[in-house]
Design a protein around this motif. Structure first.
Motif, mmCIF file in Angstrom:
data_model
loop_
_atom_site.group_PDB
_atom_site.id
_atom_site.type_symbol
_atom_site.label_atom_id
_atom_site.label_comp_id
_atom_site.label_asym_id
_atom_site.label_seq_id
_atom_site.Cartn_x
_atom_site.Cartn_y
_atom_site.Cartn_z
ATOM 1 N N GLN A 89 -14.557 5.342 5.656
ATOM 2 C CA GLN A 89 -13.620 4.697 6.576
ATOM 3 C C GLN A 89 -13.314 5.585 7.777
ATOM 4 O OE1 GLN A 89 -10.358 2.289 4.959
ATOM 5 N NE2 GLN A 89 -10.944 3.041 2.954
ATOM 6 N N HIS A 115 -7.831 -1.093 0.237
ATOM 7 C CA HIS A 115 -8.976 -1.607 -0.514
ATOM 8 C C HIS A 115 -9.829 -2.535 0.343
ATOM 9 C CE1 HIS A 115 -11.202 -2.570 -4.158
ATOM 10 N NE2 HIS A 115 -11.087 -3.853 -3.859
ATOM 11 N N SER A 116 -9.189 -3.394 1.103
ATOM 12 C CA SER A 116 -9.907 -4.299 1.993
ATOM 13 C C SER A 116 -10.647 -3.526 3.082
ATOM 14 C CB SER A 116 -8.926 -5.287 2.624
ATOM 15 O OG SER A 116 -9.554 -6.075 3.610
ATOM 16 N N MET A 117 -9.995 -2.507 3.621
ATOM 17 C CA MET A 117 -10.628 -1.685 4.646
ATOM 18 C C MET A 117 -11.842 -0.944 4.092
ATOM 19 S SD MET A 117 -7.101 -0.184 6.283
ATOM 20 C CE MET A 117 -7.927 1.161 7.121
ATOM 21 N N TRP A 143 -13.956 -1.885 1.624
ATOM 22 C CA TRP A 143 -15.110 -2.768 1.491
ATOM 23 C C TRP A 143 -15.668 -3.173 2.847
ATOM 24 C CZ3 TRP A 143 -18.121 -3.244 -2.440
ATOM 25 C CH2 TRP A 143 -17.633 -2.988 -3.719
ATOM 26 N N THR A 144 -14.800 -3.338 3.824
ATOM 27 C CA THR A 144 -15.265 -3.643 5.175
ATOM 28 C C THR A 144 -16.086 -2.489 5.733
ATOM 29 O OG1 THR A 144 -13.301 -5.003 5.574
ATOM 30 C CG2 THR A 144 -14.548 -4.290 7.499
ATOM 31 N N PHE A 201 -4.519 -6.617 4.433
ATOM 32 C CA PHE A 201 -4.795 -6.597 2.993
ATOM 33 C C PHE A 201 -4.919 -5.186 2.432
ATOM 34 C CE2 PHE A 201 -6.050 -10.942 4.042
ATOM 35 C CZ PHE A 201 -5.425 -11.645 3.018
ATOM 36 N N VAL A 242 -8.024 -7.793 8.147
ATOM 37 C CA VAL A 242 -8.576 -6.781 7.248
ATOM 38 C C VAL A 242 -7.528 -5.714 6.921
ATOM 39 C CG1 VAL A 242 -10.262 -4.905 7.061
ATOM 40 C CG2 VAL A 242 -10.960 -7.127 7.979
ATOM 41 N N ASP A 261 0.815 -1.217 0.000
ATOM 42 C CA ASP A 261 0.000 0.000 0.000
ATOM 43 C C ASP A 261 0.849 1.268 0.000
ATOM 44 O OD1 ASP A 261 -2.641 -0.437 -0.406
ATOM 45 O OD2 ASP A 261 -3.258 -0.340 1.680
#
Length: 225
Positions: free
Chosen positions: A29, A153-155, A157-158, A150, A147, A9
């Motif tokens: 977020q 991006h993963s954060m 969607w979560t 990754f 989470v 990242d």
């Protein structure tokens, strides 16, 4: 600048425009970060030691302090596209100074993460009584860590899934609890516990999330604008 490792990242370099997101993605977020269970504990502490209007004023003053810090650090992160650690290194703290800042932040967040995991585990225990609280706390911590590993991006969607669910649950809880009391009496009555001063209440609000504001560049570096 060191070369980027796959999947890191852009930890050590600027986030390129092609890897940035809309303000909405970052905002969701950020809202998820501040709508944490710890804020319920903060609200309970203020309500226990302050009148309604004093608590409201403390929340307002503390929030203004937090926002000033967040705007200043966040604009730097968005413009430069760099993480808090790299910004600290290249704004005068150097390698060892920025490492010390990172250590202080890490130690402070370990405590917050432990409290958050414990509170979540106690709530989950009501639905999954077969597992002990310590096991649920460990499980919750591992899920959150996975989470984050990754990346952004993963954060994102979560957050899209959990923030609306959290708001719905929080709204239901607030309405359900307030329906059992006389709202007028709650607003006018004195604090049930030891009285907190306005300065103390403001400090609780601002201090409770100050680290999150200082590390705002870690999020805003992904903002396009």
């Amino acid at each position: 600048m060191e070369q980027r490792q796959a999947g890191d990242d852009y930890v050590l370099e600027r986030v390129p425009e092609s890897a940035r997101y809309s303000w909405w993605t970052v905002a969701v977020q950020r809202f998820g970060q501040i709508s944490a269970l710890s804020q319920f504990l903060l609200g309970a502490a203020l309500g226990f030691g302050m009148t309604f209007w004093h608590a409201l004023l403390a929340i307002t003053l503390g929030s203004v302090i937090l926002e000033v810090v967040a705007i200043c650090t966040g604009l730097i992160g968005q413009k430069e596209g760099l993480s808090t650690s790299v910004l600290a290194r290249w704004t005068g703290f150097g390698r060892y100074g920025s490492s010390l800042i990172g250590l202080v932040i890490a130690l402070s967040l370990i405590g917050w993460f432990g409290v958050q995991s414990a509170v979540s585990a106690q709530g989950l225990h009501q639905f999954i009584p077969g597992l002990p609280v310590w096991a649920l706390s460990l499980l919750f911590g591992l899920v959150v860590t996975a989470v984050v590993i990754f990346g952004f991006h993963s954060m994102a969607w979560t957050a899209y899934l959990t923030v609306p669910a959290f708001l719905a649950l929080a709204g239901w809880s607030i309405v359900s609890e307030l329906s059992r009391h006389d709202i007028g009496a709650l607003v006018t009555e004195g604090p049930p516990g030891e009285v907190l001063s306005l300065a103390a209440g403001t400090t609780l609000v601002a201090g409770g999330f100050m680290v999150g504001m200082v590390i705002t560049p870690d999020m805003t570096r992904f903002n396009r604008k």
